[in-house]
Design a protein around this motif. Sequence first.
Motif, PDB file in Angstrom:
ATOM      1  N   UNK A  45      -2.832  15.217   2.755  1.00  0.00           N
ATOM      2  CA  UNK A  45      -3.842  14.435   3.078  1.00  0.00           C
ATOM      3  C   UNK A  45      -3.641  13.600   4.250  1.00  0.00           C
ATOM      4  N   UNK A  46      -2.438  13.383   4.623  1.00  0.00           N
ATOM      5  CA  UNK A  46      -1.956  12.487   5.693  1.00  0.00           C
ATOM      6  C   UNK A  46      -1.548  13.400   6.867  1.00  0.00           C
ATOM      7  N   UNK A  47      -1.923  13.001   8.142  1.00  0.00           N
ATOM      8  CA  UNK A  47      -1.487  13.634   9.296  1.00  0.00           C
ATOM      9  C   UNK A  47       0.179  13.535   9.475  1.00  0.00           C
ATOM     10  N   UNK A  48       0.617  14.593  10.133  1.00  0.00           N
ATOM     11  CA  UNK A  48       2.026  14.695  10.514  1.00  0.00           C
ATOM     12  C   UNK A  48       2.291  13.682  11.632  1.00  0.00           C
ATOM     13  N   UNK A  49       3.559  12.853  11.819  1.00  0.00           N
ATOM     14  CA  UNK A  49       3.971  12.067  12.748  1.00  0.00           C
ATOM     15  C   UNK A  49       3.712  12.836  14.137  1.00  0.00           C
ATOM     16  N   UNK A  50       3.226  11.892  15.129  1.00  0.00           N
ATOM     17  CA  UNK A  50       3.162  12.710  16.420  1.00  0.00           C
ATOM     18  C   UNK A  50       4.410  12.181  16.991  1.00  0.00           C
ATOM     19  N   UNK A  51       4.603  12.951  18.206  1.00  0.00           N
ATOM     20  CA  UNK A  51       6.011  12.540  19.048  1.00  0.00           C
ATOM     21  C   UNK A  51       6.393  11.194  19.339  1.00  0.00           C
ATOM     22  N   UNK A  52       7.831  11.083  18.677  1.00  0.00           N
ATOM     23  CA  UNK A  52       8.022   9.579  19.192  1.00  0.00           C
ATOM     24  C   UNK A  52       7.675   8.741  17.802  1.00  0.00           C
ATOM     25  N   UNK A  53       7.203   9.131  16.852  1.00  0.00           N
ATOM     26  CA  UNK A  53       6.786   8.442  15.687  1.00  0.00           C
ATOM     27  C   UNK A  53       7.462   8.768  14.567  1.00  0.00           C
ATOM     28  N   UNK A  54       7.452   8.037  13.293  1.00  0.00           N
ATOM     29  CA  UNK A  54       8.092   8.396  11.958  1.00  0.00           C
ATOM     30  C   UNK A  54       7.231   8.086  11.021  1.00  0.00           C
ATOM     31  N   UNK A  55       7.031   8.937   9.909  1.00  0.00           N
ATOM     32  CA  UNK A  55       6.163   8.567   8.916  1.00  0.00           C
ATOM     33  C   UNK A  55       7.047   8.258   7.889  1.00  0.00           C
ATOM     34  N   UNK A  56       6.515   6.994   7.362  1.00  0.00           N
ATOM     35  CA  UNK A  56       7.614   6.090   6.212  1.00  0.00           C
ATOM     36  C   UNK A  56       6.678   6.448   4.923  1.00  0.00           C
ATOM     37  N   UNK A  57       6.967   6.873   3.895  1.00  0.00           N
ATOM     38  CA  UNK A  57       6.312   6.854   2.479  1.00  0.00           C
ATOM     39  C   UNK A  57       6.946   6.400   1.729  1.00  0.00           C
ATOM     40  N   UNK A  58       6.074   5.282   0.967  1.00  0.00           N
ATOM     41  CA  UNK A  58       6.457   4.521  -0.149  1.00  0.00           C
ATOM     42  C   UNK A  58       5.688   5.068  -1.356  1.00  0.00           C
ATOM     43  N   UNK A  59       6.666   5.368  -2.394  1.00  0.00           N
ATOM     44  CA  UNK A  59       6.100   5.899  -3.633  1.00  0.00           C
ATOM     45  C   UNK A  59       6.448   4.647  -4.800  1.00  0.00           C
ATOM     46  N   UNK A  60       5.259   4.110  -5.076  1.00  0.00           N
ATOM     47  CA  UNK A  60       5.290   2.953  -6.147  1.00  0.00           C
ATOM     48  C   UNK A  60       5.439   3.238  -7.415  1.00  0.00           C
ATOM     49  N   UNK A  61       6.281   2.553  -8.229  1.00  0.00           N
ATOM     50  CA  UNK A  61       6.288   3.125  -9.752  1.00  0.00           C
ATOM     51  C   UNK A  61       5.154   2.611 -10.302  1.00  0.00           C
ATOM     52  N   UNK A  62       4.735   3.114 -11.463  1.00  0.00           N
ATOM     53  CA  UNK A  62       3.580   2.812 -12.382  1.00  0.00           C
ATOM     54  C   UNK A  62       3.803   1.419 -12.893  1.00  0.00           C
ATOM     55  N   UNK A  63       2.914   0.541 -13.040  1.00  0.00           N
ATOM     56  CA  UNK A  63       2.912  -0.651 -13.638  1.00  0.00           C
ATOM     57  C   UNK A  63       1.931  -0.825 -14.507  1.00  0.00           C
ATOM     58  N   UNK A  64       1.949  -1.941 -15.555  1.00  0.00           N
ATOM     59  CA  UNK A  64       0.984  -1.943 -16.482  1.00  0.00           C
ATOM     60  C   UNK A  64      -0.284  -2.670 -16.151  1.00  0.00           C
ATOM     61  N   UNK A  65      -0.174  -3.707 -15.067  1.00  0.00           N
ATOM     62  CA  UNK A  65      -1.286  -4.611 -14.561  1.00  0.00           C
ATOM     63  C   UNK A  65      -1.126  -4.450 -13.109  1.00  0.00           C
ATOM     64  N   UNK A  66      -1.659  -3.305 -12.533  1.00  0.00           N
ATOM     65  CA  UNK A  66      -1.399  -3.154 -11.127  1.00  0.00           C
ATOM     66  C   UNK A  66      -2.418  -4.005 -10.237  1.00  0.00           C
ATOM     67  N   UNK A  67      -3.508  -4.578 -10.858  1.00  0.00           N
ATOM     68  CA  UNK A  67      -4.434  -5.338  -9.970  1.00  0.00           C
ATOM     69  C   UNK A  67      -3.747  -6.940  -9.991  1.00  0.00           C
ATOM     70  N   UNK A  68      -2.691  -7.232 -10.718  1.00  0.00           N
ATOM     71  CA  UNK A  68      -2.083  -8.244 -10.471  1.00  0.00           C
ATOM     72  C   UNK A  68      -1.072  -8.331  -9.408  1.00  0.00           C
ATOM     73  N   UNK A  69      -0.778  -7.097  -8.581  1.00  0.00           N
ATOM     74  CA  UNK A  69       0.352  -6.936  -7.786  1.00  0.00           C
ATOM     75  C   UNK A  69      -0.252  -6.398  -6.420  1.00  0.00           C
TER      76      UNK A  69
END
Length: 170
Positions: A45-69
């Motif tokens: 769904x996300x575009x590839x990084x262009x020349x001179x760019x880096x794509x950083x991906x953060x995968x967050x762990x599931x939490x019980x109450x994510x609305x409070x974070x």
Amino acid sequence: MKLPTLFAAGVAALNLTACATAQAEGVMTQNNSATAQAGSVDLKAFPAATAGQTRHVINLPAQSDEDALKVELILGKTKTVDCNRQFFGGSLETRTAQGWGYDYYVLPALGAGAGTLMGCPPGSEREAFVTTQEQPLIRYNSRLPVVVYTPSDVEVRYRVWRAGETQTAR
């Protein structure tokens, strides 16, 4: 380690609960790559990084109450500094993946460095992570990765903030 509760005008109390860098588990950096980490959401769904760019991906762990974070994005790079307060210019843009509706973030360029002009004692030089002034708080959502595009020499770090107990104004 639990830090003291922080207060901001019109915002519920927040406690700092975690800090991580691009080398931490659940975070990956990709140069023009569309492959995902095992167990993470597909990145097509996300575009590839262009020349001179880096794509950083953060995968967050599931939490019980994510609305409070909330997730604080911290962008910058390590450089030699003295005793002065240093920072970079630059504005993080929010964009939406066409056809998917997922938000991602782009730092088109790291602005010029600036800082205070105090007289520093000799030998005060040291290596430090210098950040942009803008460090947005975004929604915590473990079901989607946080995707950030930056110039290749910029590092992405993040912190997770947890809302404290609701307070009554007097």
